[in-house]
Enzyme design. Structure first.
Site, PDB file in Angstrom:
ATOM      1  N   ASN A   1       0.840  -1.188   0.000  1.00 25.04           N
ATOM      2  CA  ASN A   1       0.000   0.000   0.000  1.00 25.04           C
ATOM      3  C   ASN A   1       0.881   1.245   0.000  1.00 25.04           C
ATOM      4  OD1 ASN A   1       0.588  -0.791   2.765  1.00 25.04           O
ATOM      5  ND2 ASN A   1      -0.888   0.739   3.458  1.00 25.04           N
TER       6      ASN A   1
ATOM      7  N   GLU B   1       0.304   5.374   0.562  1.00 29.82           N
ATOM      8  CA  GLU B   1      -0.606   6.445   0.977  1.00 29.82           C
ATOM      9  C   GLU B   1       0.007   7.801   0.671  1.00 29.82           C
ATOM     10  OE1 GLU B   1      -1.187   5.902   5.179  1.00 29.82           O
ATOM     11  OE2 GLU B   1      -2.372   4.084   4.893  1.00 29.82           O
TER      12      GLU B   1
ATOM     13  N   CYS C   1      -3.935   0.617  -2.739  1.00 30.47           N
ATOM     14  CA  CYS C   1      -3.848  -0.597  -1.932  1.00 30.47           C
ATOM     15  C   CYS C   1      -2.833  -1.580  -2.523  1.00 30.47           C
ATOM     16  CB  CYS C   1      -5.210  -1.270  -1.847  1.00 30.47           C
ATOM     17  SG  CYS C   1      -6.466  -0.251  -1.043  1.00 30.47           S
TER      18      CYS C   1
ATOM     19  N   GLU D   1      -3.163  -4.708  -3.075  1.00 31.07           N
ATOM     20  CA  GLU D   1      -3.768  -5.611  -4.048  1.00 31.07           C
ATOM     21  C   GLU D   1      -3.791  -4.983  -5.443  1.00 31.07           C
ATOM     22  OE1 GLU D   1      -4.786  -4.661  -1.059  1.00 31.07           O
ATOM     23  OE2 GLU D   1      -6.313  -6.013  -0.257  1.00 31.07           O
TER      24      GLU D   1
ATOM     25  N   CYS E   1     -10.239  -4.274   0.388  1.00 27.54           N
ATOM     26  CA  CYS E   1     -11.329  -3.314   0.565  1.00 27.54           C
ATOM     27  C   CYS E   1     -12.328  -3.457  -0.591  1.00 27.54           C
ATOM     28  CB  CYS E   1     -10.771  -1.890   0.635  1.00 27.54           C
ATOM     29  SG  CYS E   1     -10.149  -1.249  -0.955  1.00 27.54           S
TER      30      CYS E   1
ATOM     31  N   CYS F   1     -10.921  -2.546  -4.032  1.00 20.84           N
ATOM     32  CA  CYS F   1     -10.057  -3.595  -4.585  1.00 20.84           C
ATOM     33  C   CYS F   1     -10.870  -4.789  -5.076  1.00 20.84           C
ATOM     34  CB  CYS F   1      -9.037  -4.052  -3.545  1.00 20.84           C
ATOM     35  SG  CYS F   1      -7.710  -2.857  -3.295  1.00 20.84           S
TER      36      CYS F   1
END
Length: 136
Positions: A48, A50, A58, A60, A96, A99
């Site tokens: 991830n 940010e 993310c 993924e 999430c 994703c």
């Protein structure tokens, strides 16, 4: 799970934990690593990333974007690990909603999603996690 899959997942777990170390989680302090396995045996890692200005990327989606940008289109599974940066044990970290919907464009509903829950690997299908996926 059969023995070959367990060995493959152990290898992926090591890769995911290593990918998690590269996570940039300056806002949440929650670091995630992922390994996307293709049907031809290649593995793509992601972490991830940010920032304070826009939505995080993310782990993924990072793994999927790396694989797709290299021409991959056929995927076997994804394994996800996550925890706060100072944690001593991995959390149960599932993709999430964003994703899940993103993955839905590239895999079928039986695509396997593996998540660590402490020391245990848990298995899900995309359909279990996204029962009413949006399709155009």
């Amino acid at each position: 799970m059969d023995k070959a899959l367990m060995e493959d997942l152990k290898d992926s777990l090591s890769l995911a934990i290593n990918a998690r170390r590269s996570a940039y989680a300056n806002c949440s302090k929650y670091k995630v690593g992922a390994v996307l396995a293709t049907r031809n045996g290649k593995k793509y890692t992601g972490c991830n990333i940010e920032n304070s200005g826009i939505q995080a990327i993310c782990a993924e989606r990072t793994a999927f974007c790396k694989a797709i940008s290299e021409g991959e289109r056929y995927f076997k599974y994804i394994l996800v690990v996550g925890a706060y940066e100072d944690a001593t044990e991995l959390d149960k970290c599932l993709p999430c909603g964003y994703c899940r919907q993103f993955m839905n464009d590239f895999v079928d509903e039986d695509f396997k999603i593996y998540a660590m829950n402490g020391e245990k690997i848990e298995e899900y299908t995309l359909k279990e996690l996204l029962p009413h996926a949006f399709k155009l």
